[in-house]
Design a protein around this motif. Sequence first.
Motif, PDB file in Angstrom:
ATOM      1  N   THR A   1       0.832  -1.206   0.000  1.00 30.04           N
ATOM      2  CA  THR A   1       0.000   0.000   0.000  1.00 30.04           C
ATOM      3  C   THR A   1       0.867   1.256   0.000  1.00 30.04           C
ATOM      4  N   THR A   2       1.925   1.261   0.790  1.00 27.71           N
ATOM      5  CA  THR A   2       2.835   2.407   0.841  1.00 27.71           C
ATOM      6  C   THR A   2       3.466   2.657  -0.516  1.00 27.71           C
ATOM      7  N   VAL A   3       3.948   1.597  -1.163  1.00 29.05           N
ATOM      8  CA  VAL A   3       4.602   1.738  -2.466  1.00 29.05           C
ATOM      9  C   VAL A   3       3.594   2.191  -3.520  1.00 29.05           C
ATOM     10  N   VAL A   4       2.396   1.625  -3.497  1.00 28.80           N
ATOM     11  CA  VAL A   4       1.360   2.017  -4.468  1.00 28.80           C
ATOM     12  C   VAL A   4       1.025   3.494  -4.311  1.00 28.80           C
ATOM     13  N   GLU A   5       0.885   3.969  -3.078  1.00 29.39           N
ATOM     14  CA  GLU A   5       0.560   5.382  -2.841  1.00 29.39           C
ATOM     15  C   GLU A   5       1.681   6.304  -3.304  1.00 29.39           C
ATOM     16  N   GLU A   6       2.945   5.843  -3.173  1.00 31.23           N
ATOM     17  CA  GLU A   6       4.075   6.652  -3.627  1.00 31.23           C
ATOM     18  C   GLU A   6       4.147   6.687  -5.160  1.00 31.23           C
ATOM     19  N   LEU A   7       3.957   5.530  -5.788  1.00 35.23           N
ATOM     20  CA  LEU A   7       4.076   5.444  -7.242  1.00 35.23           C
ATOM     21  C   LEU A   7       2.864   6.013  -7.971  1.00 35.23           C
ATOM     22  N   PHE A   8       1.693   5.864  -7.385  1.00 36.89           N
ATOM     23  CA  PHE A   8       0.449   6.261  -8.037  1.00 36.89           C
ATOM     24  C   PHE A   8      -0.357   7.171  -7.103  1.00 36.89           C
ATOM     25  N   PRO A   9       0.086   8.412  -6.904  1.00 35.69           N
ATOM     26  CA  PRO A   9      -0.615   9.291  -5.964  1.00 35.69           C
ATOM     27  C   PRO A   9      -2.062   9.577  -6.362  1.00 35.69           C
ATOM     28  N   ASP A  10      -2.382   9.450  -7.657  1.00 33.26           N
ATOM     29  CA  ASP A  10      -3.763   9.669  -8.108  1.00 33.26           C
ATOM     30  C   ASP A  10      -4.557   8.379  -8.193  1.00 33.26           C
ATOM     31  N   GLY A  11      -4.017   7.290  -7.700  1.00 36.31           N
ATOM     32  CA  GLY A  11      -4.685   5.998  -7.743  1.00 36.31           C
ATOM     33  C   GLY A  11      -4.285   5.202  -8.966  1.00 36.31           C
ATOM     34  N   VAL A  12      -4.750   3.966  -9.032  1.00 31.24           N
ATOM     35  CA  VAL A  12      -4.382   3.055 -10.112  1.00 31.24           C
ATOM     36  C   VAL A  12      -5.492   2.863 -11.140  1.00 31.24           C
ATOM     37  N   ASP A  13      -6.589   3.590 -10.991  1.00 31.68           N
ATOM     38  CA  ASP A  13      -7.683   3.474 -11.952  1.00 31.68           C
ATOM     39  C   ASP A  13      -7.190   3.864 -13.339  1.00 31.68           C
ATOM     40  N   GLY A  14      -7.499   3.041 -14.323  1.00 31.44           N
ATOM     41  CA  GLY A  14      -7.106   3.325 -15.702  1.00 31.44           C
ATOM     42  C   GLY A  14      -5.707   2.845 -16.049  1.00 31.44           C
ATOM     43  N   ILE A  15      -4.977   2.267 -15.091  1.00 27.54           N
ATOM     44  CA  ILE A  15      -3.642   1.743 -15.343  1.00 27.54           C
ATOM     45  C   ILE A  15      -3.751   0.227 -15.417  1.00 27.54           C
ATOM     46  N   ALA A  16      -3.147  -0.355 -16.446  1.00 28.18           N
ATOM     47  CA  ALA A  16      -3.210  -1.800 -16.641  1.00 28.18           C
ATOM     48  C   ALA A  16      -2.646  -2.522 -15.411  1.00 28.18           C
ATOM     49  N   PRO A  17      -3.331  -3.570 -14.953  1.00 26.94           N
ATOM     50  CA  PRO A  17      -2.858  -4.305 -13.771  1.00 26.94           C
ATOM     51  C   PRO A  17      -1.420  -4.806 -13.925  1.00 26.94           C
ATOM     52  N   GLY A  18      -1.067  -5.225 -15.119  1.00 26.82           N
ATOM     53  CA  GLY A  18       0.294  -5.691 -15.358  1.00 26.82           C
ATOM     54  C   GLY A  18       1.321  -4.604 -15.129  1.00 26.82           C
ATOM     55  N   GLU A  19       0.972  -3.378 -15.502  1.00 25.07           N
ATOM     56  CA  GLU A  19       1.880  -2.243 -15.306  1.00 25.07           C
ATOM     57  C   GLU A  19       1.991  -1.902 -13.820  1.00 25.07           C
ATOM     58  N   VAL A  20       0.897  -1.995 -13.093  1.00 24.88           N
ATOM     59  CA  VAL A  20       0.918  -1.720 -11.653  1.00 24.88           C
ATOM     60  C   VAL A  20       1.826  -2.727 -10.954  1.00 24.88           C
ATOM     61  N   ILE A  21       1.625  -4.010 -11.226  1.00 23.77           N
ATOM     62  CA  ILE A  21       2.426  -5.027 -10.549  1.00 23.77           C
ATOM     63  C   ILE A  21       3.896  -4.912 -10.945  1.00 23.77           C
ATOM     64  N   ARG A  22       4.170  -4.576 -12.200  1.00 23.84           N
ATOM     65  CA  ARG A  22       5.553  -4.438 -12.662  1.00 23.84           C
ATOM     66  C   ARG A  22       6.253  -3.311 -11.899  1.00 23.84           C
ATOM     67  N   ARG A  23       5.609  -2.163 -11.819  1.00 22.03           N
ATOM     68  CA  ARG A  23       6.242  -1.009 -11.174  1.00 22.03           C
ATOM     69  C   ARG A  23       6.401  -1.206  -9.675  1.00 22.03           C
ATOM     70  N   VAL A  24       5.399  -1.809  -9.038  1.00 25.44           N
ATOM     71  CA  VAL A  24       5.492  -2.080  -7.598  1.00 25.44           C
ATOM     72  C   VAL A  24       6.596  -3.117  -7.334  1.00 25.44           C
ATOM     73  N   PHE A  25       6.644  -4.163  -8.136  1.00 27.08           N
ATOM     74  CA  PHE A  25       7.680  -5.197  -8.006  1.00 27.08           C
ATOM     75  C   PHE A  25       9.070  -4.565  -8.084  1.00 27.08           C
ATOM     76  N   LEU A  26       9.292  -3.751  -9.129  1.00 27.34           N
ATOM     77  CA  LEU A  26      10.608  -3.126  -9.303  1.00 27.34           C
ATOM     78  C   LEU A  26      10.952  -2.183  -8.154  1.00 27.34           C
ATOM     79  N   ALA A  27       9.979  -1.429  -7.672  1.00 30.09           N
ATOM     80  CA  ALA A  27      10.218  -0.501  -6.566  1.00 30.09           C
ATOM     81  C   ALA A  27      10.598  -1.250  -5.291  1.00 30.09           C
ATOM     82  N   ILE A  28       9.899  -2.337  -5.017  1.00 32.59           N
ATOM     83  CA  ILE A  28      10.208  -3.123  -3.805  1.00 32.59           C
ATOM     84  C   ILE A  28      11.575  -3.785  -3.949  1.00 32.59           C
TER      85      ILE A  28
END
Length: 150
Positions: free
Chosen positions: A119-146
């Motif tokens: 949740t912390t990483v998602v809020e940092e990477l996507f301050p406006d939320g993840v709506d409209g962003i492909a799930p694959g892109e969300v998981i990729r960016r969160v994975f790389l950040a962690i």
Amino acid sequence: MNEYQSSIPSAVTATKMAEMCGLSRSRFYSLIGKGVFPPPVPNGVNNRPIYDQKLIRKCLEIRCTGVSLDGSLVTFNAKRTGRMKPTAKQPTTKASSHADLVAGLKSLGLTGVTESQTTTVVEELFPDGVDGIAPGEVIRRVFLAIKQRE
């Protein structure tokens, strides 16, 4: 069976695998032909091509890391969902559950990841939320950040 294995289906079709990777079916098949993703295997019952859990994990790993089967780097565009209409973005609430995202990250080898950390990483990477962003892109960016924080 451990916790994250239960969140991955036993088998999926190539169309469903393309969807899980956030790609159109035609682009996914194109990338199979280029050797980026592994091809599906025939189902023993009816010979229908499927992806088993091992292949599902491999495809998600390729999508998240950008490293193809042969070790070369590959970049992905998000699946087109039709013409975008201008809308006001609504931020995702802090109470949002990221259980699916955590399960996906665990299936990619981040076994110690927590929902709070995610949740912390998602809020940092996507301050406006993840709506409209492909799930694959969300998981990729969160994975790389962690992974970078480890």
